[in-house]
Design a protein around this motif. Structure first.
Motif, PDB file in Angstrom:
ATOM      1  N   ALA A 203      49.978  18.522  20.543  1.00  0.00           N
ATOM      2  CA  ALA A 203      49.540  19.247  21.747  1.00  0.00           C
ATOM      3  C   ALA A 203      49.873  18.458  23.014  1.00  0.00           C
ATOM      4  O   ALA A 203      49.995  19.029  24.101  1.00  0.00           O
ATOM      5  N   LEU A 204      50.048  17.128  22.871  1.00  0.00           N
ATOM      6  CA  LEU A 204      50.389  16.289  24.031  1.00  0.00           C
ATOM      7  C   LEU A 204      51.857  16.436  24.423  1.00  0.00           C
ATOM      8  O   LEU A 204      52.253  16.018  25.516  1.00  0.00           O
ATOM      9  N   ASP A 205      52.672  17.023  23.529  1.00  0.00           N
ATOM     10  CA  ASP A 205      54.112  17.186  23.812  1.00  0.00           C
ATOM     11  C   ASP A 205      54.354  17.885  25.151  1.00  0.00           C
ATOM     12  O   ASP A 205      55.320  17.586  25.846  1.00  0.00           O
ATOM     13  N   ARG A 206      53.458  18.822  25.510  1.00  0.00           N
ATOM     14  CA  ARG A 206      53.706  19.611  26.734  1.00  0.00           C
ATOM     15  C   ARG A 206      53.616  18.768  28.004  1.00  0.00           C
ATOM     16  O   ARG A 206      54.023  19.216  29.067  1.00  0.00           O
ATOM     17  N   PHE A 207      53.086  17.521  27.902  1.00  0.00           N
ATOM     18  CA  PHE A 207      52.939  16.705  29.111  1.00  0.00           C
ATOM     19  C   PHE A 207      54.144  15.796  29.365  1.00  0.00           C
ATOM     20  O   PHE A 207      54.110  14.972  30.284  1.00  0.00           O
ATOM     21  N   ASP A 208      55.196  15.933  28.574  1.00  0.00           N
ATOM     22  CA  ASP A 208      56.408  15.114  28.765  1.00  0.00           C
ATOM     23  C   ASP A 208      56.089  13.631  28.930  1.00  0.00           C
ATOM     24  O   ASP A 208      56.522  12.989  29.899  1.00  0.00           O
ATOM     25  N   LEU A 209      55.322  13.113  27.990  1.00  0.00           N
ATOM     26  CA  LEU A 209      54.982  11.688  28.036  1.00  0.00           C
ATOM     27  C   LEU A 209      56.212  10.870  27.657  1.00  0.00           C
ATOM     28  O   LEU A 209      57.029  11.297  26.824  1.00  0.00           O
ATOM     29  N   MET A 210      56.334   9.680  28.249  1.00  0.00           N
ATOM     30  CA  MET A 210      57.456   8.803  27.891  1.00  0.00           C
ATOM     31  C   MET A 210      57.394   8.438  26.414  1.00  0.00           C
ATOM     32  O   MET A 210      58.421   8.264  25.759  1.00  0.00           O
ATOM     33  N   MET A 211      56.153   8.266  25.935  1.00  0.00           N
ATOM     34  CA  MET A 211      55.944   7.878  24.529  1.00  0.00           C
ATOM     35  C   MET A 211      54.463   7.922  24.218  1.00  0.00           C
ATOM     36  O   MET A 211      53.627   7.922  25.128  1.00  0.00           O
ATOM     37  N   ILE A 212      54.160   7.959  22.915  1.00  0.00           N
ATOM     38  CA  ILE A 212      52.793   7.739  22.458  1.00  0.00           C
ATOM     39  C   ILE A 212      52.824   6.464  21.633  1.00  0.00           C
ATOM     40  O   ILE A 212      53.596   6.334  20.673  1.00  0.00           O
ATOM     41  N   GLU A 213      52.001   5.490  22.063  1.00  0.00           N
ATOM     42  CA  GLU A 213      52.038   4.157  21.463  1.00  0.00           C
ATOM     43  C   GLU A 213      51.029   4.063  20.322  1.00  0.00           C
ATOM     44  O   GLU A 213      49.868   4.436  20.494  1.00  0.00           O
ATOM     45  N   GLN A 214      51.501   3.577  19.201  1.00  0.00           N
ATOM     46  CA  GLN A 214      50.685   3.266  18.012  1.00  0.00           C
ATOM     47  C   GLN A 214      49.596   4.301  17.736  1.00  0.00           C
ATOM     48  O   GLN A 214      48.408   3.990  17.767  1.00  0.00           O
ATOM     49  N   PRO A 215      49.990   5.549  17.411  1.00  0.00           N
ATOM     50  CA  PRO A 215      48.963   6.548  17.097  1.00  0.00           C
ATOM     51  C   PRO A 215      48.211   6.249  15.798  1.00  0.00           C
ATOM     52  O   PRO A 215      47.008   6.481  15.716  1.00  0.00           O
ATOM     53  N   LEU A 216      48.916   5.742  14.769  1.00  0.00           N
ATOM     54  CA  LEU A 216      48.316   5.595  13.432  1.00  0.00           C
ATOM     55  C   LEU A 216      48.092   4.121  13.086  1.00  0.00           C
ATOM     56  O   LEU A 216      48.337   3.247  13.903  1.00  0.00           O
ATOM     57  N   ASP A 217      47.656   3.900  11.855  1.00  0.00           N
ATOM     58  CA  ASP A 217      47.184   2.572  11.470  1.00  0.00           C
ATOM     59  C   ASP A 217      48.256   1.482  11.630  1.00  0.00           C
ATOM     60  O   ASP A 217      49.453   1.745  11.575  1.00  0.00           O
ATOM     61  N   TYR A 218      47.762   0.244  11.795  1.00  0.00           N
ATOM     62  CA  TYR A 218      48.657  -0.869  12.144  1.00  0.00           C
ATOM     63  C   TYR A 218      49.678  -1.177  11.061  1.00  0.00           C
ATOM     64  O   TYR A 218      50.751  -1.694  11.346  1.00  0.00           O
ATOM     65  N   ASP A 219      49.338  -0.856   9.793  1.00  0.00           N
ATOM     66  CA  ASP A 219      50.262  -1.217   8.710  1.00  0.00           C
ATOM     67  C   ASP A 219      50.864   0.021   8.048  1.00  0.00           C
ATOM     68  O   ASP A 219      51.242  -0.019   6.888  1.00  0.00           O
ATOM     69  N   ASP A 220      50.960   1.103   8.785  1.00  0.00           N
ATOM     70  CA  ASP A 220      51.337   2.382   8.187  1.00  0.00           C
ATOM     71  C   ASP A 220      52.632   2.948   8.786  1.00  0.00           C
ATOM     72  O   ASP A 220      52.616   3.865   9.599  1.00  0.00           O
ATOM     73  N   LEU A 221      53.772   2.387   8.341  1.00  0.00           N
ATOM     74  CA  LEU A 221      55.057   2.880   8.848  1.00  0.00           C
ATOM     75  C   LEU A 221      55.375   4.274   8.317  1.00  0.00           C
ATOM     76  O   LEU A 221      55.931   5.113   9.021  1.00  0.00           O
ATOM     77  N   VAL A 222      55.028   4.516   7.061  1.00  0.00           N
ATOM     78  CA  VAL A 222      55.434   5.773   6.414  1.00  0.00           C
ATOM     79  C   VAL A 222      54.791   6.973   7.107  1.00  0.00           C
ATOM     80  O   VAL A 222      55.451   7.977   7.387  1.00  0.00           O
ATOM     81  N   HIS A 223      53.503   6.875   7.413  1.00  0.00           N
ATOM     82  CA  HIS A 223      52.855   7.992   8.097  1.00  0.00           C
ATOM     83  C   HIS A 223      53.377   8.166   9.526  1.00  0.00           C
ATOM     84  O   HIS A 223      53.462   9.289  10.021  1.00  0.00           O
ATOM     85  N   HIS A 224      53.729   7.067  10.183  1.00  0.00           N
ATOM     86  CA  HIS A 224      54.340   7.209  11.514  1.00  0.00           C
ATOM     87  C   HIS A 224      55.663   7.984  11.413  1.00  0.00           C
ATOM     88  O   HIS A 224      55.963   8.822  12.260  1.00  0.00           O
ATOM     89  N   ALA A 225      56.448   7.688  10.373  1.00  0.00           N
ATOM     90  CA  ALA A 225      57.722   8.399  10.195  1.00  0.00           C
ATOM     91  C   ALA A 225      57.460   9.890   9.987  1.00  0.00           C
ATOM     92  O   ALA A 225      58.148  10.742  10.542  1.00  0.00           O
ATOM     93  N   ARG A 226      56.432  10.192   9.200  1.00  0.00           N
ATOM     94  CA  ARG A 226      56.096  11.602   8.963  1.00  0.00           C
ATOM     95  C   ARG A 226      55.625  12.264  10.249  1.00  0.00           C
ATOM     96  O   ARG A 226      56.022  13.384  10.564  1.00  0.00           O
ATOM     97  N   LEU A 227      54.773  11.551  10.980  1.00  0.00           N
ATOM     98  CA  LEU A 227      54.244  12.101  12.234  1.00  0.00           C
ATOM     99  C   LEU A 227      55.372  12.362  13.236  1.00  0.00           C
ATOM    100  O   LEU A 227      55.383  13.402  13.909  1.00  0.00           O
ATOM    101  N   GLN A 228      56.335  11.421  13.301  1.00  0.00           N
ATOM    102  CA  GLN A 228      57.405  11.576  14.303  1.00  0.00           C
ATOM    103  C   GLN A 228      58.188  12.873  14.099  1.00  0.00           C
ATOM    104  O   GLN A 228      58.648  13.470  15.064  1.00  0.00           O
TER     105      GLN A 228
END
Ligand code: OSB
Ligand code: MG
Length: 369
Positions: A203-228
């Protein structure tokens, strides 16, 4: 360079205003200040570990323990041709990157001073003005946040980052866009979300943010890849990127499109330069993060930010946003155009004021070779 002595002090500095993130509210910084003495030069370092193990598992107490028991004894009396070799001395010690970074970075400062060169040159770059943004904590109301954003923009800062958490994300981003239009805007979640929050983050996509920093857990690369894959907004990783190998894994997995470099989080300048070079090679934008450092850590960050891959504004703001007074004099200030000058002189180019260090010190110890 021979390491003749190391002095450590636990220093406590109250923050000018408290700073709230998804993991808690901070009223002061309490950190280990490092002095590395070599051949008549003193190099300074600041450990970015916090009192509580919330941003990272390291704390002020663990950094003191690991420095005094393992890292300092393995440096004393040793001779190094170059500070990039220092980390070799503690190859056996796993983790504790913030403790290692404080000593490694102090060694780089001492080396640059012995060479009569500015640190940025020894790091392989040249002095240039550093584009600065600010990181704004969670506020009690959207109105209070908007006032804060207004003051920071009036000071010249080039981009605004706000801390978010579930329940404090859409409304503040929407209000800032409405009031301030097309400014450079981004958000930092400090790992406060899970994959099941993907719709709220999309839902934040509509605000044209430069980026969203570290949304998910610190050791969770796989879920970040899925989220992206379900976000238009680029993900930037902070907590997750603990060194060059994890950075390469994150890029291979497409877990992020931007990387935040903090030398404390990665174990010092050596691994930070490696991540910088990796990102430049893969055309991944990077920027310099901040850890509410005093002027000592702030000066280190500015010197590292001169490397050419740092193309986005960093969290490298002026001293007065954090401490009154800072440990250093003169303080670091922001220019009208939102840039910050790298301190001139040899090494990091700044010195702590001895009386201020003494007044702020809770505990000190000197280790001689
Ligand atoms: O996540 O970038 C972060 C401060 C402490 C710990 C983690 C973070 C921060 C900040 C502030 O965002 C950056 C700064 O102004 O130094
Ligand atoms: Mg962050």
């Amino acid at each position: 360079m021979r390491i003749d002595a190391v002095e450590l002090a636990v220093v406590r500095l109250p923050l000018v205003s408290s700073f709230e993130t998804s993991f808690g509210r901070l009223h002061a910084r309490e950190f280990v200040l490092v002095a590395v003495r070599s051949g008549g030069a003193t190099g300074w370092g600041e450990c970015v570990a916090d009192v509580d193990p919330y941003y990272s598992s390291e704390t002020t107490a663990t950094s003191w323990h690991v420095m005094t028991k393992y890292l300092v004894p393995s440096l004393l009396g040793r001779t190094f041709d170059h500070p990039r070799e220092v980390a070799e001395a503690w190859r056996q010690v796993r983790g504790h990157r913030m403790a290692k970074a404080a000593l490694e970075m102090a060694a780089w400062d001492a080396y640059a001073r012995l060479e009569h060169r500015p640190l940025c040159e020894v790091l392989g770059a040249a002095r240039r003005p550093i584009a600065s943004g600010v990181s704004i904590g969670i506020h009690a109301s959207v109105g209070a946040l908007l006032e804060k954003v207004e003051r920071e923009l009036a000071s010249g800062y080039q981009r605004i980052k706000i801390k978010i958490k579930p329940g404090w994300d859409f409304a503040p981003a929407e209000a800032i866009r409405e009031r301030f239009g097309n400014i450079l805007l981004m958000v930092d979640a400090n790992a406060a979300y899970t994959l099941s929050d993907a719709p709220a983050l999309a839902a934040l996509d509509r605000f044209d943010l430069m980026m969203i920093e570290q949304p998910l857990d610190y050791d969770d690369l796989v879920h970040h890849a899925r989220l992206q894959t379900s976000l238009r907004t680029p993900i930037c990783l902070d907590e997750s990127i603990t060194g060059p190998r994890v950075a390469a894994d994150a890029l291979d997995l497409a877990a992020c499109r931007i990387i935040n470099i903090k030398p404390g989080r990665m174990g010092g300048f050596g691994p930070s330069i490696a991540v910088h070079d990796l990102c430049v090679g893969r055309q991944i934008p990077i920027w310099h993060g901040g850890m509410l450092e005093s002027g000592i850590g702030r000066a280190h960050n500015l010197h590292l930010s001169t490397l050419p891959g740092f193309t986005l504004p960093g969290d490298v703001a002026a001293s007065e946003r954090y401490f009154a007074p800072d440990l250093i004099d003169p303080p670091i200030t922001v220019n009208r155009d939102g840039t910050i000058d790298v301190p001139a002189g040899h090494g990091i180019g700044v010195e702590p004021v001895a009386d201020r260090v003494r007044a702020a010190s809770l505990h000190t110890e000197v280790f001689q070779a």
